[in-house]
Each structure stands twice: as structure tokens, then as C-alpha cells.
Design a protein around this motif. Structure first.
Motif, PDB file in Angstrom:
ATOM      1  N   VAL A   1       0.829  -1.207   0.000  1.00 46.46           N
ATOM      2  CA  VAL A   1       0.000   0.000   0.000  1.00 46.46           C
ATOM      3  C   VAL A   1       0.861   1.255   0.000  1.00 46.46           C
ATOM      4  N   LEU A   2       1.894   1.278   0.809  1.00 48.42           N
ATOM      5  CA  LEU A   2       2.754   2.458   0.865  1.00 48.42           C
ATOM      6  C   LEU A   2       3.475   2.699  -0.457  1.00 48.42           C
ATOM      7  N   SER A   3       3.765   1.650  -1.190  1.00 47.91           N
ATOM      8  CA  SER A   3       4.464   1.796  -2.475  1.00 47.91           C
ATOM      9  C   SER A   3       3.618   2.515  -3.519  1.00 47.91           C
ATOM     10  N   GLU A   4       2.314   2.628  -3.262  1.00 47.70           N
ATOM     11  CA  GLU A   4       1.413   3.293  -4.203  1.00 47.70           C
ATOM     12  C   GLU A   4       1.324   4.799  -3.972  1.00 47.70           C
ATOM     13  N   LEU A   5       1.868   5.291  -2.884  1.00 48.61           N
ATOM     14  CA  LEU A   5       1.800   6.720  -2.584  1.00 48.61           C
ATOM     15  C   LEU A   5       2.601   7.521  -3.605  1.00 48.61           C
ATOM     16  N   THR A   6       2.092   8.684  -3.944  1.00 47.70           N
ATOM     17  CA  THR A   6       2.732   9.501  -4.984  1.00 47.70           C
ATOM     18  C   THR A   6       2.971  10.922  -4.479  1.00 47.70           C
ATOM     19  N   GLY A   7       3.598  11.729  -5.332  1.00 50.66           N
ATOM     20  CA  GLY A   7       3.844  13.126  -4.998  1.00 50.66           C
ATOM     21  C   GLY A   7       4.722  13.280  -3.787  1.00 50.66           C
ATOM     22  N   GLY A   8       4.343  14.213  -2.906  1.00 50.07           N
ATOM     23  CA  GLY A   8       5.133  14.481  -1.715  1.00 50.07           C
ATOM     24  C   GLY A   8       5.112  13.365  -0.696  1.00 50.07           C
ATOM     25  N   LEU A   9       4.210  12.379  -0.885  1.00 51.71           N
ATOM     26  CA  LEU A   9       4.128  11.246   0.035  1.00 51.71           C
ATOM     27  C   LEU A   9       4.961  10.053  -0.430  1.00 51.71           C
ATOM     28  N   ALA A  10       5.443  10.088  -1.661  1.00 54.43           N
ATOM     29  CA  ALA A  10       6.235   8.982  -2.198  1.00 54.43           C
ATOM     30  C   ALA A  10       7.561   8.885  -1.457  1.00 54.43           C
TER      31      ALA A  10
ATOM     32  N   TYR B 173       9.089   3.827   6.794  1.00 47.75           N
ATOM     33  CA  TYR B 173       8.878   4.386   5.464  1.00 47.75           C
ATOM     34  C   TYR B 173       8.945   5.905   5.620  1.00 47.75           C
ATOM     35  N   HIS B 174       9.676   6.573   4.716  1.00 50.30           N
ATOM     36  CA  HIS B 174       9.663   8.035   4.784  1.00 50.30           C
ATOM     37  C   HIS B 174       9.718   8.639   3.391  1.00 50.30           C
ATOM     38  N   SER B 175       9.054   9.790   3.251  1.00 51.69           N
ATOM     39  CA  SER B 175       9.087  10.534   2.005  1.00 51.69           C
ATOM     40  C   SER B 175      10.474  11.132   1.819  1.00 51.69           C
ATOM     41  N   SER B 176      10.743  11.631   0.623  1.00 55.31           N
ATOM     42  CA  SER B 176      12.081  12.144   0.330  1.00 55.31           C
ATOM     43  C   SER B 176      12.430  13.350   1.201  1.00 55.31           C
ATOM     44  N   ASP B 177      11.425  14.155   1.579  1.00 50.48           N
ATOM     45  CA  ASP B 177      11.706  15.314   2.426  1.00 50.48           C
ATOM     46  C   ASP B 177      11.561  14.998   3.915  1.00 50.48           C
ATOM     47  N   ARG B 178      11.208  13.736   4.214  1.00 47.24           N
ATOM     48  CA  ARG B 178      11.084  13.246   5.593  1.00 47.24           C
ATOM     49  C   ARG B 178      10.005  13.985   6.390  1.00 47.24           C
ATOM     50  N   ARG B 179       9.037  14.490   5.677  1.00 47.38           N
ATOM     51  CA  ARG B 179       7.907  15.116   6.373  1.00 47.38           C
ATOM     52  C   ARG B 179       6.759  14.132   6.570  1.00 47.38           C
ATOM     53  N   PHE B 180       6.835  13.009   5.909  1.00 49.10           N
ATOM     54  CA  PHE B 180       5.815  11.970   6.079  1.00 49.10           C
ATOM     55  C   PHE B 180       6.516  10.657   6.387  1.00 49.10           C
ATOM     56  N   LEU B 181       6.087  10.004   7.474  1.00 45.27           N
ATOM     57  CA  LEU B 181       6.713   8.764   7.925  1.00 45.27           C
ATOM     58  C   LEU B 181       5.651   7.743   8.269  1.00 45.27           C
ATOM     59  N   VAL B 182       6.016   6.471   8.147  1.00 43.80           N
ATOM     60  CA  VAL B 182       5.191   5.391   8.683  1.00 43.80           C
ATOM     61  C   VAL B 182       6.116   4.438   9.419  1.00 43.80           C
TER      62      VAL B 182
ATOM     63  N   ILE C  95       2.697   9.272  10.406  1.00 47.67           N
ATOM     64  CA  ILE C  95       3.192  10.520  10.998  1.00 47.67           C
ATOM     65  C   ILE C  95       3.404  11.590   9.933  1.00 47.67           C
ATOM     66  N   SER C  96       2.946  12.800  10.248  1.00 47.02           N
ATOM     67  CA  SER C  96       3.254  13.983   9.451  1.00 47.02           C
ATOM     68  C   SER C  96       4.021  14.941  10.345  1.00 47.02           C
ATOM     69  N   MET C  97       5.165  15.425   9.890  1.00 45.03           N
ATOM     70  CA  MET C  97       6.000  16.255  10.754  1.00 45.03           C
ATOM     71  C   MET C  97       6.778  17.270   9.938  1.00 45.03           C
TER      72      MET C  97
ATOM     73  N   ALA D  80       0.718  20.294   8.571  1.00 44.55           N
ATOM     74  CA  ALA D  80       0.988  18.940   9.062  1.00 44.55           C
ATOM     75  C   ALA D  80      -0.286  18.094   9.062  1.00 44.55           C
ATOM     76  N   PHE D  81      -1.411  18.691   9.451  1.00 42.05           N
ATOM     77  CA  PHE D  81      -2.689  17.973   9.450  1.00 42.05           C
ATOM     78  C   PHE D  81      -3.122  17.612   8.029  1.00 42.05           C
ATOM     79  N   ILE D  82      -3.003  18.541   7.113  1.00 40.08           N
ATOM     80  CA  ILE D  82      -3.445  18.299   5.736  1.00 40.08           C
ATOM     81  C   ILE D  82      -2.631  17.179   5.092  1.00 40.08           C
ATOM     82  N   ARG D  83      -1.333  17.174   5.334  1.00 37.04           N
ATOM     83  CA  ARG D  83      -0.478  16.114   4.784  1.00 37.04           C
ATOM     84  C   ARG D  83      -0.894  14.747   5.331  1.00 37.04           C
ATOM     85  N   LEU D  84      -1.149  14.688   6.619  1.00 39.34           N
ATOM     86  CA  LEU D  84      -1.562  13.426   7.224  1.00 39.34           C
ATOM     87  C   LEU D  84      -2.884  12.944   6.652  1.00 39.34           C
ATOM     88  N   LYS D  85      -3.840  13.835   6.503  1.00 38.74           N
ATOM     89  CA  LYS D  85      -5.144  13.445   5.961  1.00 38.74           C
ATOM     90  C   LYS D  85      -5.024  12.895   4.548  1.00 38.74           C
TER      91      LYS D  85
END
Length: 341
Positions: free
Chosen positions: A129-138, A185-194, A205-207, A216-221
Motif C-alpha cells: 500500500v505504501l508503495s502506491e503513494l505519490t507526490g510528496g508522500l512517495a 517508510y519516509h518521504s524524500s523530504d522526511r515530512r511523512f513517515l510510517v 506521521i506527518s512532521m 501537518a494535518f493536511i499532509r496526514l489526511k
């Protein structure tokens, strides 16, 4: 300890021979509290079924901790119409903002009780499931078992990676099979983690640096919208999302900031103020840690019986108030120094 408060001889006799399908028993559930008498809660769930089988103990404890009447848990992640400005654009007080939720998959036992083979299967399902994330969440996934010690420590020091559970989680069984089938799991900018395989099966986690709470809330949602569409989580209409620790039930959300408040935190009314604002206080290295250089971890206290929107408002108003108080105290200290000069 709440477990001892509600574990009467009558309830113990009624529950001590019961087990869930994953083998979770009353003895296992309360082991952490028995071995750690300084625990504030003292009980953990090994699976979703725990909350039904051991409800005579869990229910009053949950009511007490969460001030919740078991009438039904609401959900509302909309932030429309809420204040959104950055409360500390110059970065004088708020160092970072972090919003996380815990999730356990409906199909599996929770980390204290899951079998090793199920842990491996669950990790694979989550990664699909995480491998399907795109954009800033990839991003990319790193298994703990494949990390060098230097790399692992670097990520722990950067507040990106979880450590092996503390003595409370050790007693609960969370550390079994460490570190197999656990990772980050973390995005390239490390603002999204699992986090996979910590206290709950997933910590999402959104940070980011600074005080932009809404971002931070919008990214998590955005991440949760995708993940929830692909995985079935343990939850119900009364308790919300089921978590290993009953203090996280409901939204399973902890929204927090690391905030520098050296003057306010030394005042005797500090803890009372945070309590009135609906906030909990921790050290910067997590639960059971101490503050450092006047920096505290401040977060919402309630998770159950409140919505995600409520939690946003609680944190936003709380941070706004703490900054106002700290600014006033700083101003008084400066005036005293100038008068003495």
C-alpha cells in the motif's frame, strides 16, 4: 495506576480464565502493570477482541482516563473555517510540529500478541500500500534488521525512527522478535513517515520544522485517505480505532509541538495551565523522558470522544496561549534586567 483501581477481586475471578482467539489473557494484559508499579495505566490489549472479552476491566478504565461515556466516537477531519496562520513564523518558540495516528489491522493481532509469521505477512501488505503513494508522500522503506547501527542511531537522534520499546512495552510483549519485520517508510523530504511494528502495527506521521500546524494535518489526511482505502483497520463506533494502549483509542491521534518555554515551564501554575488547555506534557525524547533546555513536547490529552477537528483546535489554541504566556514572562524578565542595570 488505573488497572489496579478497577481490577477488583470479583472482576479478576470473572476474567482470569478467559482468552482471546490470539491467546491474549488477563495475565498477559496486566503483566506490564504488575512488573512496573509506576505505570499510570498498567494494561495493554493484545488484539481487537481484548476490548470485548475483558470489557469489565477495560470499560471503566477507559471511561475514567478519557472522560468518555461510551456513547459513540465521532470523526471529523475537516479543518474548514478554523484558524490557520503560522503561530510562530520567526521560530522563536516552536521548533517542530508532529501529528501521528496509530493503526492496527483488523486481520491481525496487535504487536504484543502477533505471531512472527503474521508479522511478516502484515509488513508485506503494508508495504504494498505504501508503495502506491505519490507526490510528496512517495518514499522508500528501510527495514530495521537491515540497518547499520550508525544509520539506526542517526535516525533515532533525528526523531525519525522509533527505538526498541521501553520497560513498559517490553513487559507487554511488544519487543518480541526484535527487530524482525519492523521498519520505517519516509518521504524524500522526511515530512511523512510510517513506522511499521512499533507499539501499534502502524504509526502514520506527518512532521515538519516550525509551527505550521495546518500543513501537518493536511499532509496526514491526504496519506490516510489512501491508506484507509486499501487496508481494513481494527475499529468500532464506540471505541474508534483500536490501539494497543487504551489511552490511544478513538482518533488514535497525538498532535504535538516541541516548544521552547523556559520561563513558563518553571512557573508553579504551568502544569495546571496545560491541564486546563487539554494538553499533556512530555520530554522531547518521548513518553517517560525529561525536558531539555526549556523545550517540552506538548500534545492533546484526549483522543477518544473527540474529533480530529477538535484535536486541531485544542493544539492550535494551546500553542497560541503558551506562546502568549511565555512572551509576557520574557518581557517581564527583560524589564527587570533593564531596571537593575
Amino acid at each position: 495506576m488505573l488497572m489496579k483501581k478497577y481490577l477488583t477481586p470479583e472482576i479478576k475471578a470473572a476474567l482470569e480464565k478467559l482468552t482471546t482467539r490470539s491467546g491474549w489473557s488477563l495475565k498477559k494484559a496486566i503483566r506490564s502493570g504488575v512488573e512496573n508499579p509506576d505505570s499510570s495505566i498498567g494494561i495493554y490489549a493484545g488484539d481487537s477482541e481484548s476490548y470485548r472479552v475483558f470489557s469489565p476491566l477495560f470499560d471503566p478504565l477507559i471511561r475514567d482516563y478519557s472522560r468518555y461515556d461510551m456513547s459513540g466516537h465521532p470523526s471529523d477531519f475537516s479543518l474548514d473555517g478554523l484558524p490557520a496562520k503560522n503561530l510562530d513564523p520567526e521560530g522563536r518558540f516552536v521548533i517542530s510540529t508532529r501529528v501521528r495516528v496509530g493503526r492496527n489491522l483488523a486481520e491481525y493481532a496487535f504487536p504484543p500478541a502477533i505471531r512472527a509469521e503474521d508479522r511478516a505477512r502484515m509488513e508485506a501488505e503494508i508495504l504494498d500500500v505504501l508503495s502506491e503513494l505519490t507526490g510528496g508522500l512517495a518514499g522508500e522503506y528501510h527495514r530495521l534488521s537491515e540497518m547499520t547501527e550508525e544509520r539506526r542511531q542517526e535516525m533515532v537522534d533525528g526523531h525519525l525512527l522509533f527505538k526498541q520499546g521501553d520497560r513498559f512495552l517490553e513487559s507487554a510483549g511488544v519487543n518480541r522478535d526484535w527487530p524482525q519485520n519492523r521498519g520505517i517508510y519516509h518521504s524524500s523530504d522526511r515530512r511523512f513517515l510510517v513506522w511499521v511494528g512499533e507499539e501499534d502495527s502502524m504509526r502514520i506521521i506527518s512532521m515538519q520544522r516550525g509551527a505550521d500546524i495546518k500543513a501537518a494535518f493536511i499532509r496526514l489526511k491526504a496519506a490516510l485517505d489512501h491508506i484507509h482505502s486499501r487496508l481494513e483497520f481494527a475499529c468500532d463506533e464506540i471505541l474508534g480505532f483500536h490501539t494497543t494502549c487504551p489511552t490511544n483509542l478513538g482518533t488514535a491521534m497525538r498532535a504535538s509541538v516541541h516548544i521552547r518555554i523556559p520561563f513558563l515551564s518553571q512557573r508553579p501554575e504551568f502544569e495546571g495551565l496545560c491541564e486546563k488547555l487539554g494538553l499533556s506534557i512530555r520530554g522531547i525524547h518521548g513518553e517517560h523522558s525529561d525536558p531539555s533546555d526549556g523545550i517540552h513536547d506538548i500534545s492533546n490529552k484526549r483522543r477518544l470522544g473527540v474529533t480530529e477537528r477538535d484535536i486541531y483546535q485544542t493544539l492550535y489554541r494551546g500553542v497560541e496561549t503558551l506562546i502568549e504566556w511565555e512572551s509576557n514572562l520574557m518581557g517581564r524578565a527583560t524589564s527587570r534586567r533593564q531596571a537593575a542595570a
